[in-house]
Design an enzyme around this catalytic site. Structure first.
Site, PDB file in Angstrom:
ATOM      1  N   LYS A  28       1.423  16.407   3.745  1.00 24.14           N
ATOM      2  CA  LYS A  28       2.447  15.842   4.233  1.00 24.14           C
ATOM      3  C   LYS A  28       3.274  15.141   3.364  1.00 24.14           C
ATOM      4  CE  LYS A  28       1.917  11.726   5.891  1.00 24.14           C
ATOM      5  NZ  LYS A  28       1.556  10.409   6.414  1.00 24.14           N
ATOM      6  N   SER A  29       3.033  14.307   2.323  1.00 24.14           N
ATOM      7  CA  SER A  29       3.664  13.737   1.275  1.00 24.14           C
ATOM      8  C   SER A  29       4.695  14.519   0.648  1.00 24.14           C
ATOM      9  CB  SER A  29       2.892  12.742   0.365  1.00 24.14           C
ATOM     10  OG  SER A  29       2.055  11.743   0.890  1.00 24.14           O
ATOM     11  N   ARG A 127       5.945  -1.762  11.728  1.00 26.10           N
ATOM     12  CA  ARG A 127       5.707  -1.208  10.227  1.00 26.10           C
ATOM     13  C   ARG A 127       6.540  -1.888   9.473  1.00 26.10           C
ATOM     14  NH1 ARG A 127       3.476   4.997  10.039  1.00 26.10           N
ATOM     15  NH2 ARG A 127       2.992   4.194   7.957  1.00 26.10           N
ATOM     16  N   SER A 173       4.730  -1.332   0.569  1.00 28.42           N
ATOM     17  CA  SER A 173       4.836   0.120   0.662  1.00 28.42           C
ATOM     18  C   SER A 173       5.654   0.634  -0.491  1.00 28.42           C
ATOM     19  CB  SER A 173       5.611   0.657   1.715  1.00 28.42           C
ATOM     20  OG  SER A 173       5.567   2.082   1.912  1.00 28.42           O
ATOM     21  N   SER A 201       0.667   2.220  -4.077  1.00 28.67           N
ATOM     22  CA  SER A 201       0.306   3.579  -4.304  1.00 28.67           C
ATOM     23  C   SER A 201       0.857   4.137  -5.666  1.00 28.67           C
ATOM     24  CB  SER A 201       0.453   4.474  -3.015  1.00 28.67           C
ATOM     25  OG  SER A 201      -0.273   5.674  -3.453  1.00 28.67           O
ATOM     26  N   GLU A 315      -4.972   5.423   1.458  1.00 26.13           N
ATOM     27  CA  GLU A 315      -5.017   6.103   2.530  1.00 26.13           C
ATOM     28  C   GLU A 315      -6.243   6.786   2.731  1.00 26.13           C
ATOM     29  OE1 GLU A 315      -2.848  10.338   0.879  1.00 26.13           O
ATOM     30  OE2 GLU A 315      -1.802   8.365   1.033  1.00 26.13           O
ATOM     31  N   ARG A 346      -5.309  -1.191   9.788  1.00 27.04           N
ATOM     32  CA  ARG A 346      -6.364  -0.288   9.550  1.00 27.04           C
ATOM     33  C   ARG A 346      -7.582  -1.080   9.375  1.00 27.04           C
ATOM     34  NH1 ARG A 346      -3.821   4.983   6.267  1.00 27.04           N
ATOM     35  NH2 ARG A 346      -3.303   5.998   8.193  1.00 27.04           N
ATOM     36  N   ARG A 387      -5.953   8.821  10.611  1.00 23.98           N
ATOM     37  CA  ARG A 387      -7.148   8.878   9.421  1.00 23.98           C
ATOM     38  C   ARG A 387      -8.221   8.077  10.295  1.00 23.98           C
ATOM     39  NH1 ARG A 387      -5.126  12.005   5.735  1.00 23.98           N
ATOM     40  NH2 ARG A 387      -3.134  11.563   4.969  1.00 23.98           N
ATOM     41  N   LYS A 412      -0.753  14.391  13.669  1.00 22.41           N
ATOM     42  CA  LYS A 412       0.130  13.748  12.653  1.00 22.41           C
ATOM     43  C   LYS A 412       0.221  14.415  11.267  1.00 22.41           C
ATOM     44  CE  LYS A 412       1.343   9.309  10.721  1.00 22.41           C
ATOM     45  NZ  LYS A 412       2.590   9.094  10.978  1.00 22.41           N
TER      46      LYS A 412
END
Length: 426
Positions: A28-29, A127, A173, A201, A315, A346, A387, A412
């Site tokens: 996806k990324s 978000r 993020s 990340s 993730e 999460r 997830r 997703k």
């Protein structure tokens, strides 16, 4: 598929150690970054083996709304550049709950002449995106959000941004950084981004830099400062790698069942954070072999309790947390406070759902404490988070009666997940 209710899936139990071959869809990324760069290129780009999922389709829809278009091919899409011409009439971009669409496309809206309304699912309104909107304003963009720092907001296209230097709070993020860098070649002066705070990340930023270079951009980095020069991008063909984070539950399945799972097409060299699984699994008692066919993982006789800092690979946390419920001692996951701002919180969701099925899981300031205990079946709520569906499936391998709420939300990133998971156990 068996269900106790129409919107539940009873995750299948592994009756014996697995011996399975699995193929996962495209990353996806990488897919959504490739679509954005293709839309900014000077000529069409053939994007091959991309992910076909809700998030990816939302990205193509967003680029179409912004003046681009795409055509399906036998193995992906031909993506055309965004046109600089337009009527100037207001348009809308549907975000769904796709973080990459919400973060990557607003900078592109500054390049046109129309006001663009961005909005999506209720979850996307929770978000974080404020730091990105502030950076765009600092670069000269006009954005109306009534002080929410969240969707819905409107970006008023001004025919492009001059660009230049900007400071960015990236602590919530890494996608904020990537959003500015991806659009940077289209700014008159490019963009220089100075980070405030540590992005969660680093591998995803490395992925962005690598892909910019693949499309012909000139990129420099000096510690926490990034520079992208203005450029005409070009990449006639881009092949998307398999999604290694989506492979995580299948890799975990080998460890949880003491069996062997082979993941086809695992790249030898990659910027994907999911590749860290190759390092992690031996720590959890498994053996790992990478060859031309892919990655082979064989579980060991036990899963030891561990302390893991997952800051760079957050993730993977849901699947790893589920796997550690079967360890032979307590574990601690740290470095993932940013997961509170993903599709759901999460950390709270994992602590709640894993504990409800018998594990002893508690939240810390930046992670989870997991003490294995006898587990039992029950409903595993997924909070519209793909997830969490994958984590629940891992639990179900050894816990009969795990009823996964709303399994379709896994669409997703992997619309065929339930069928692939069931086939793995056949």
């Amino acid at each position: 598929m068996t269900s106790t209710r129409e919107d539940h899936w009873t995750a299948p139990v592994a009756e014996h150690p697995l011996d399975a071959d699995v193929r996962v869809p495209g990353s996806k990324s990488i897919t959504n970054r490739a679509y954005v760069l293709a839309a900014l290129a000077a000529a069409p780009t053939r994007v091959r083996t991309p992910l076909d999922s809700r998030d990816a389709r939302l990205m193509l829809g967003a680029l179409t709304a912004l003046g681009g278009r795409s055509e399906p091919t036998t193995d992906g899409y031909l993506v055309y550049p965004i046109s600089s011409t337009g009527s100037g009439e207001p348009v809308s971009v549907a975000l769904g709950n796709a973080g990459t669409v919400a973060r990557f496309t607003p900078p592109l809206a500054t390049l046109g002449s129309a006001p663009v309304l961005f909005d999506g699912d209720e979850a996307i309104r929770r978000r974080p995106i404020g730091p990105l909107l502030k950076a765009l304003r600092d670069l000269g963009a006009r954005i109306d959000d009534d002080g929410r720092d969240a969707p819905p907001f409107t970006v008023h296209g001004g025919g492009g941004l001059r660009g230049g230097r900007v400071s960015l709070d990236s602590s919530a993020s890494s996608q904020f950084v990537s959003a500015l860098l991806l659009a940077g070649p289209a700014f008159e002066r490019g963009v220089t981004v100075s980070l405030v705070g540590t992005p969660p990340s680093e591998p995803h930023i490395a992925m962005t830099l690598d892909m910019l270079r693949r499309f012909g951009a000139t990129v420099d980095r000096d510690d926490s400062e990034f520079r992208v020069e203005p450029a005409k991008l070009s990449c006639p063909e881009y092949v998307v790698e398999p999604d290694l984070s989506t492979a995580a539950p299948f890799v975990a399945a080998a460890a949880v069942t003491g069996g062997t799972v082979r993941i086809a097409g695992w790249p030898e060299h990659t910027t994907q954070p999911g590749d860290w699984l190759r390092t992690l699994m031996p720590t959890l008692g498994a053996t790992v072999r990478l060859d031309a066919a892919g990655l082979t993982v064989t579980g060991g006789p036990r899963i030891p309790g561990v302390e893991l800092d997952l800051h760079e690979v957050g993730e993977l946390t849901p699947v790893i947390a589920a796997m550690l419920c079967f360890a032979d001692g307590p574990s601690v996951i740290s470095g993932v406070a940013h997961l509170r701002g993903h599709e759901t919180d999460r950390l709270t969701a994992l602590a709640t759902e894993l504990s409800a099925l018998g594990a002893d899981v508690s939240e810390t300031e930046d992670g989870l404490r997991i003490t294995p205990a006898s587990m039992h079946g029950g409903v595993f709520h997924t909070y519209e988070d793909h997830r969490l569906v994958m984590a629940a499936a891992v639990l179900g391998l050894r816990v009969p009666g795990v009823e996964v709420e709303n399994p379709e939300t896994v669409g997703k990133t992997f619309p065929g997940f339930v069928d692939a998971w069931t086939s793995m156990l056949d």
